[in-house]
Design a protein around this motif. Structure first.
Motif, PDB file in Angstrom:
ATOM      1  N   GLU A 141       0.849  -1.469  -0.105  1.00  0.00           N
ATOM      2  CA  GLU A 141      -0.124   0.234  -0.350  1.00  0.00           C
ATOM      3  C   GLU A 141       0.564   1.061   0.094  1.00  0.00           C
ATOM      4  O   GLU A 141       0.597   2.216  -0.545  1.00  0.00           O
ATOM      5  N   ALA A 145       1.025   4.089  -2.944  1.00  0.00           N
ATOM      6  CA  ALA A 145       0.275   5.614  -2.749  1.00  0.00           C
ATOM      7  C   ALA A 145       1.458   6.210  -3.545  1.00  0.00           C
ATOM      8  O   ALA A 145       1.611   7.674  -3.593  1.00  0.00           O
ATOM      9  N   VAL A 148       3.028   8.648  -8.412  1.00  0.00           N
ATOM     10  CA  VAL A 148       2.560   9.300  -8.731  1.00  0.00           C
ATOM     11  C   VAL A 148       3.164  10.489  -9.852  1.00  0.00           C
ATOM     12  O   VAL A 148       4.508  10.612 -10.005  1.00  0.00           O
ATOM     13  N   GLU A 210       1.481  10.966 -15.627  1.00  0.00           N
ATOM     14  CA  GLU A 210       0.826  10.880 -16.582  1.00  0.00           C
ATOM     15  C   GLU A 210       0.893   9.406 -16.843  1.00  0.00           C
ATOM     16  O   GLU A 210       1.595   9.469 -17.974  1.00  0.00           O
ATOM     17  N   ALA A 254       0.016   5.712 -12.713  1.00  0.00           N
ATOM     18  CA  ALA A 254       0.185   6.979 -12.010  1.00  0.00           C
ATOM     19  C   ALA A 254      -0.552   7.850 -12.641  1.00  0.00           C
ATOM     20  O   ALA A 254      -0.921   8.300 -13.893  1.00  0.00           O
ATOM     21  N   THR A 255      -1.400   8.739 -11.909  1.00  0.00           N
ATOM     22  CA  THR A 255      -2.114   9.865 -13.001  1.00  0.00           C
ATOM     23  C   THR A 255      -2.242  10.906 -11.920  1.00  0.00           C
ATOM     24  O   THR A 255      -2.127  11.001 -11.261  1.00  0.00           O
ATOM     25  N   GLU A 256      -3.398  11.937 -12.408  1.00  0.00           N
ATOM     26  CA  GLU A 256      -3.160  13.089 -11.770  1.00  0.00           C
ATOM     27  C   GLU A 256      -4.207  12.441 -10.411  1.00  0.00           C
ATOM     28  O   GLU A 256      -3.771  14.106  -9.816  1.00  0.00           O
ATOM     29  N   SER A 257      -4.967  11.793 -10.832  1.00  0.00           N
ATOM     30  CA  SER A 257      -6.234  11.451  -9.725  1.00  0.00           C
ATOM     31  C   SER A 257      -5.510  11.092  -8.467  1.00  0.00           C
ATOM     32  O   SER A 257      -6.470  10.581  -8.054  1.00  0.00           O
ATOM     33  N   GLY A 258      -4.576  10.019  -9.121  1.00  0.00           N
ATOM     34  CA  GLY A 258      -3.999   9.130  -7.960  1.00  0.00           C
ATOM     35  C   GLY A 258      -3.753   8.169  -8.514  1.00  0.00           C
ATOM     36  O   GLY A 258      -3.383   7.892  -9.695  1.00  0.00           O
ATOM     37  N   PRO A 259      -2.624   7.463  -7.516  1.00  0.00           N
ATOM     38  CA  PRO A 259      -2.758   5.711  -8.272  1.00  0.00           C
ATOM     39  C   PRO A 259      -3.743   5.533  -8.643  1.00  0.00           C
ATOM     40  O   PRO A 259      -4.797   5.136  -7.980  1.00  0.00           O
ATOM     41  N   ARG A 260      -4.040   4.209  -9.664  1.00  0.00           N
ATOM     42  CA  ARG A 260      -4.876   3.286  -9.898  1.00  0.00           C
ATOM     43  C   ARG A 260      -4.433   2.049 -10.199  1.00  0.00           C
ATOM     44  O   ARG A 260      -3.449   1.994 -11.011  1.00  0.00           O
TER      45      ARG A 260
END
Length: 267
Positions: A141, A145, A148, A210, A254-260
């Motif tokens: 986890e 986190a 990013v 991204e 990694a995405t702008e809205s957080g890890p996917r």
């Protein structure tokens, strides 16, 4: 298994549509892992678990990534107790109460790979083994986190290492980080550059942008040692002191809205 090619400035990125395609493969992997966990009872063999995962993958219209990969003879890696990774399923490996089982599984759908690992107990685990397994999931986890945009590759390695040391204190156990094994890039191949170590100093390596995707997979040994041995079959990796080991993995973007998480497991 990973062969380095050329140095990259960034961890390779995927488009939103490609991430969706990778998650479609990853969801199949998640279903296969949960099916193995649910079937793991005393008397069940690791071949039985392999057959279950294999059928889940085929029924979803996908192809097992592991079967035939560099000669690997099964659709999952099934690693029990002191086996860290790459355990070959066998009719002779019969699960018993208290066993710690790691299933590592991959699937290919429409040319895209999903790769994930789940470790679970059969019946009731010894207290320190249960702590080991919980700690390894928590370390994963922490690595997720750190995935990013703007981070460097070894920022994830450092996050995994620091989470391991924190888990030792919180759970009052000693944990060994397995040297020489770790995560990797993934996409239209299962194992791609870069290699992701499970420990290291931050601020080094290619940048995460991204859409960058990595398989993040901490492997920890109970007792603080980190040595490992490869058995004569050329695959199975065991702890040098034969202490139990845990292995958790997700494919993560990694995405702008957080890890996917691209290999979700829907309970």
């Amino acid at each position: 298994m990973i062969k380095f090619r050329r140095r990259r400035q960034i961890v390779p990125a995927r488009t939103p549509g490609e991430l969706d395609a990778m998650q479609a493969a990853g969801e199949i992997v998640g279903r296969a892992l949960l099916a193995c966990r649910d079937a793991a009872k005393p008397g069940v063999t690791t071949t039985d678990l392999n057959d279950i995962a294999h059928q889940v993958i085929l029924d979803a219209g996908a192809t097992p990534s592991f079967l035939g990969y560099e000669g690997f003879p099964a659709s999952v890696c099934a690693s029990v107790n002191e086996v860290i990774v790459h355990g070959i399923p066998s009719k002779d490996t019969v699960l018993a109460d208290g066993d710690l089982v790691s299933i590592d599984c991959g699937a290919i759908l429409d040319g895209w790979h999903g790769d994930s690992a789940l470790t679970f107990g059969v019946g009731k685990l010894a207290e320190d083994v249960e702590k080991l397994n919980i700690a390894t999931s928590e370390v994963l986890e922490a690595g997720i986190a750190a995935m990013v945009p703007g981070a460097r590759l070894t920022d994830i390695s450092h996050a995994l290492e620091m989470a391991t040391r924190d888990a030792e204190l919180r759970h009052d156990i000693e944990l060994g980080i397995v040297d020489g094994y770790g995560g990797h890039g993934i996409g239209r191949e299962m194992h791609m550059d870069p290699f992701l170590a499970n420990e290291g100093k931050p601020g080094h390596g290619p940048r995460i942008v991204e859409g960058s995707v990595l398989a993040i997979e901490p492997m920890l040994i109970l007792g603080g040692e980190w040595g490992s041995d490869e058995l004569d079959d050329g695959w199975t990796v065991v702890s040098a002191d034969r202490m139990p080991a845990s292995h958790w993995e997700h494919t993560v973007a990694a995405t702008e809205s957080g890890p996917r998480i691209l290999t979700p497991r829907y309970e």
